[in-house]
Design an enzyme around this catalytic site. Structure first.
Site, short mmCIF file in Angstrom:
data_model
loop_
_atom_site.label_atom_id
_atom_site.label_comp_id
_atom_site.label_asym_id
_atom_site.label_seq_id
_atom_site.Cartn_x
_atom_site.Cartn_y
_atom_site.Cartn_z
N ALA A 73 14.49 21.84 -47.08
CA ALA A 73 14.24 22.54 -48.35
C ALA A 73 12.75 22.78 -48.53
O ALA A 73 12.20 22.57 -49.61
CB ALA A 73 14.80 21.71 -49.51
N GLY A 74 12.09 23.20 -47.46
CA GLY A 74 10.68 23.59 -47.56
C GLY A 74 10.61 25.06 -47.95
O GLY A 74 11.62 25.67 -48.31
N VAL A 75 9.40 25.60 -47.85
CA VAL A 75 9.18 26.99 -48.27
C VAL A 75 10.12 27.94 -47.53
O VAL A 75 10.81 28.77 -48.12
CB VAL A 75 7.72 27.40 -47.96
CG1 VAL A 75 7.46 28.83 -48.37
CG2 VAL A 75 6.75 26.46 -48.63
N VAL A 119 20.27 15.42 -41.39
CA VAL A 119 21.18 15.95 -40.37
C VAL A 119 21.07 15.09 -39.12
O VAL A 119 19.96 14.84 -38.62
CB VAL A 119 20.86 17.42 -40.07
CG1 VAL A 119 21.68 17.93 -38.90
CG2 VAL A 119 21.11 18.27 -41.32
N VAL A 130 12.85 23.16 -40.42
CA VAL A 130 12.33 21.81 -40.62
C VAL A 130 10.82 21.72 -40.35
O VAL A 130 10.30 20.63 -40.14
CB VAL A 130 13.08 20.77 -39.75
CG1 VAL A 130 14.55 20.70 -40.15
CG2 VAL A 130 12.97 21.13 -38.27
N HIS A 144 -1.95 43.05 -73.47
CA HIS A 144 -0.64 42.75 -74.08
C HIS A 144 0.27 43.95 -73.90
O HIS A 144 -0.18 45.07 -74.12
CB HIS A 144 -0.81 42.45 -75.56
CG HIS A 144 0.50 42.26 -76.26
ND1 HIS A 144 1.27 41.13 -76.09
CD2 HIS A 144 1.19 43.08 -77.10
CE1 HIS A 144 2.37 41.25 -76.81
NE2 HIS A 144 2.36 42.42 -77.42
P1 AMP Z 1 8.45 22.39 -44.36
O1 AMP Z 1 7.70 21.49 -43.41
O2 AMP Z 1 7.81 22.58 -45.69
O3 AMP Z 1 8.85 23.69 -43.72
O4 AMP Z 1 9.81 21.64 -44.70
C1 AMP Z 1 10.72 21.19 -43.72
C2 AMP Z 1 11.67 20.21 -44.38
O5 AMP Z 1 12.70 19.86 -43.47
C3 AMP Z 1 11.00 18.92 -44.82
O6 AMP Z 1 11.16 18.77 -46.20
C4 AMP Z 1 11.76 17.84 -44.03
O7 AMP Z 1 11.98 16.68 -44.81
C5 AMP Z 1 13.09 18.51 -43.72
N1 AMP Z 1 13.79 17.93 -42.55
C6 AMP Z 1 13.26 17.59 -41.34
N2 AMP Z 1 14.19 17.08 -40.50
C7 AMP Z 1 15.38 17.08 -41.19
C8 AMP Z 1 16.74 16.67 -40.90
N3 AMP Z 1 17.09 16.15 -39.70
N4 AMP Z 1 17.69 16.83 -41.86
C9 AMP Z 1 17.37 17.36 -43.06
N5 AMP Z 1 16.10 17.75 -43.41
C10 AMP Z 1 15.13 17.62 -42.50
#
Ligand code: AMP
Ligand code: FAD
Length: 478
Positions: free
Chosen positions: A189-191, A245, A277, A451
């Site tokens: 749940a990153g960007v 996961v 991820v 405005h």
């Molecule tokens: P970002 O680095 O902002 O793109 O976010 C990637 C996200 O993926 C991070 O919040 C991690 O915690 C998440 N992440 C990494 N590995 C796993 C996994 N095996 N299962 C679920 N989430 C994961």
């Protein structure tokens, strides 16, 4: 040695091509090496950002948002459309055309500025020599006074979900679905996970986001991330926090994902799975064994605040070095390095690199969050203003979210601007401009804002810092 340059840049992403153009503008004889082959089988400049990142993702976000509006929100305006349909291949083709125009545009800019582009793989040898292996396999060695390494990043793979770019895809594959998957899983749940998940959710996919961490968007201000979680969940994104996961099995056209969460071992089956991820630096075959460039413990090229590596005359910028993996951070580092090579004293203000998540509403911020400032023991005053109280937002039927301005309680200097809402990225940029010039909340409050605009929410939040907001009850009156 075939040719000698003042500056050789390896990689033509937003870090590398901007560095090359700025160096050439400053009168330096500059070369840039790029190996990426675009969809048409030709070298495409622009890196991740233009080819498979910022721009294509925003093209799909904009198309899918228009579809969502036509489908869901036109009726409040009294507009009836009949059945609204999305032709996914047309949407994807439009995205590809934008990519083609922009990458072609960069090639034109390189030419106009006199940058020599080499198509192929660049490798730093010792003594600031750079070997270029062309697409035909032939090699040549360029001499350089200065080398800029700008090789970028690529998606992280995780063993539990190996990418096949068919059922299990990374961010690149997720930009090219030819139909809307009925059930879409997103890991992370990153960007990138939130943006790509939003695209396909708006088009009708049932989207589940599996996030290993218990916290949602930990880098954002907590008030904003809590609000964002609520708003995105209401939009239909099913975000499971604390869901790690552990495995996956592809069966025909579907994938079953195993994950652990507070409820124990679980399984869900999806039609497509996006692995988002994170990203890792690209340094494969970039440095000869005797090149002498140090890496840090995470595999990033080690640099100082001015992007100088351990080898004098060799610099590294963008995603391949520490800091946020953002195109604008890469570009500004490129400008800084080119100017320093030309003898200027350029610096970059790393404290004011804005972050944006292009969901709708957008989530954006610059400066420090309330939780970080409190942890640092800084006394602060906070002003917030909800878009629900903004006339412009009401007119646009776009009232979710808020603006939050954080100022130092002693000096009133603005330390952070955090927004979730319409045009959040643009509002935060206004905050960043002010902060670069050391604005106080009072300064922002004294300015005249047009405005009706979304920007008035920033004005009111700045006024609210000192209890002077007009269009909302103040938490504190002065
Ligand atoms: P970002 O680095 O902002 O793109 O976010 C990637 C996200 O993926 C991070 O919040 C991690 O915690 C998440 N992440 C990494 N590995 C796993 C996994 N095996 N299962 C679920 N989430 C994961
Ligand atoms: P890159 O853009 O990765 O470019 C590096 C280039 O170097 C590549 O073209 C590569 O082919 C080339 N290269 C590598 N090694 C060699 C070699 N040895 N020889 C020759 N060439 C080589 N950032 C934002 O700021 N805003 C956004 O909205 C945003 N959205 C994104 C959406 C997605 C889906 C993704 C994946 C990323 C997004 N990003 C966004 C991040 C942004 O794309 C990167 O931060 C940015 O592209 C980094 O720029 P860079 O120049 O460092 O590297």
């Amino acid at each position: 040695m075939s040719q000698k340059f003042d500056v050789v840049v390896i990689g033509a992403g937003p870090g590398g091509y901007v560095a090359a153009i700025r160096a050439a503008q400053l009168g330096l004889k500059t070369a840039c090496i790029e190996k990426y082959q675009g969809k048409e089988g030709k070298t495409a400049l622009g890196g991740t950002c233009l080819n498979v990142g910022c721009i294509p993702s925003k093209a799909l976000l904009d198309s899918s948002y228009k579809f969502h509006e036509a489908h869901e929100s036109f009726k409040v305006h009294g507009i009836s459309t009949g059945e609204v349909a999305m032709d996914v291949p047309t949407m994807v083709a439009r995205k590809d055309q934008i990519v083609k125009n922009l990458t072609g545009g960069v090639a034109g800019l390189m030419k106009a500025n006199g940058v020599t582009v080499f198509e192929g793989h660049g490798k730093l040898l010792s003594g600031k020599q750079v070997e270029v292996t062309g697409l035909d396999g032939n090699t040549q060695v360029l001499g350089a006074e200065h080398v800029i390494l700008a090789s970028g990043s690529k998606p992280v793979d995780i063993p539990p979900a190996p990418v096949d770019q068919n059922i299990i895809v990374d961010s690149t594959g997720a930009l090219d679905f030819q139909s809307v998957p009925a059930k879409l899983g997103v890991i992370g749940a990153g960007v990138i996970g939130l943006e790509l998940g939003s695209v396909w959710a708006r088009l009708g996919a049932e989207v589940t986001v599996l996030e290993a961490m218990d916290k949602f968007l930990p880098a954002a201000d907590e008030q904003i991330s809590k609000e964002a979680f609520k708003v995105l969940s209401k939009q239909g994104l099913k975000i499971l926090l604390g869901a790690r996961v552990t495995g996956s099995q592809v069966n025909g056209d579907q994938v079953t994902v195993n994950f652990t969460s507070a409820e124990g071992e679980q399984q869900q089956t999806f039609d497509k799975l996006i692995v988002a991820v994170g990203r890792r630096p690209v340094t494969t075959d970039l440095l000869a064994a005797d090149a002498g460039v140090d890496m840090d413990e995470r595999g990033f090229i080690f640099v100082d605040d001015q992007c100088a590596t351990s080898v004098p005359g060799v610099y590294a910028i963008g995603d391949v070095v520490r800091g946020a993996m953002l195109a604008h951070k890469a570009s500004e580092e490129g400008v800084m390095v080119a100017e320093r090579i030309a003898g200027h004293k350029s610096q970059m203000n790393y404290d004011l690199v804005p972050s944006v998540i292009y969901t709708h509403p957008e989530i954006a911020w610059v400066g420090k969050t309330e939780q970080v400032l409190k942890a640092e023991g800084v006394e602060i005053n906070v002003g917030t203003f909800p878009f629900a109280a903004s006339g412009r937002a009401m007119a646009a039927n776009d009232t979710a979210g808020l603006v939050k301005v954080i100022a130092d309680a002693k000096t009133d200097r603005v330390l952070g601007v955090h927004v979730m809402g319409p045009a959040a990225a643009e509002l935060v940029q206004q905050g960043a401009i002010g902060m670069e010039f050391g604005t106080s909340a009072e300064d922002l409050g004294m300015m005249v804002f047009s405005h009706p605009t979304m920007s008035e929410a920033l004005h009111e939040a700045a006024l609210a810092v000192n209890g002077h907001a007009i269009h909302i009850a103040n938490r504190k009156k002065r």
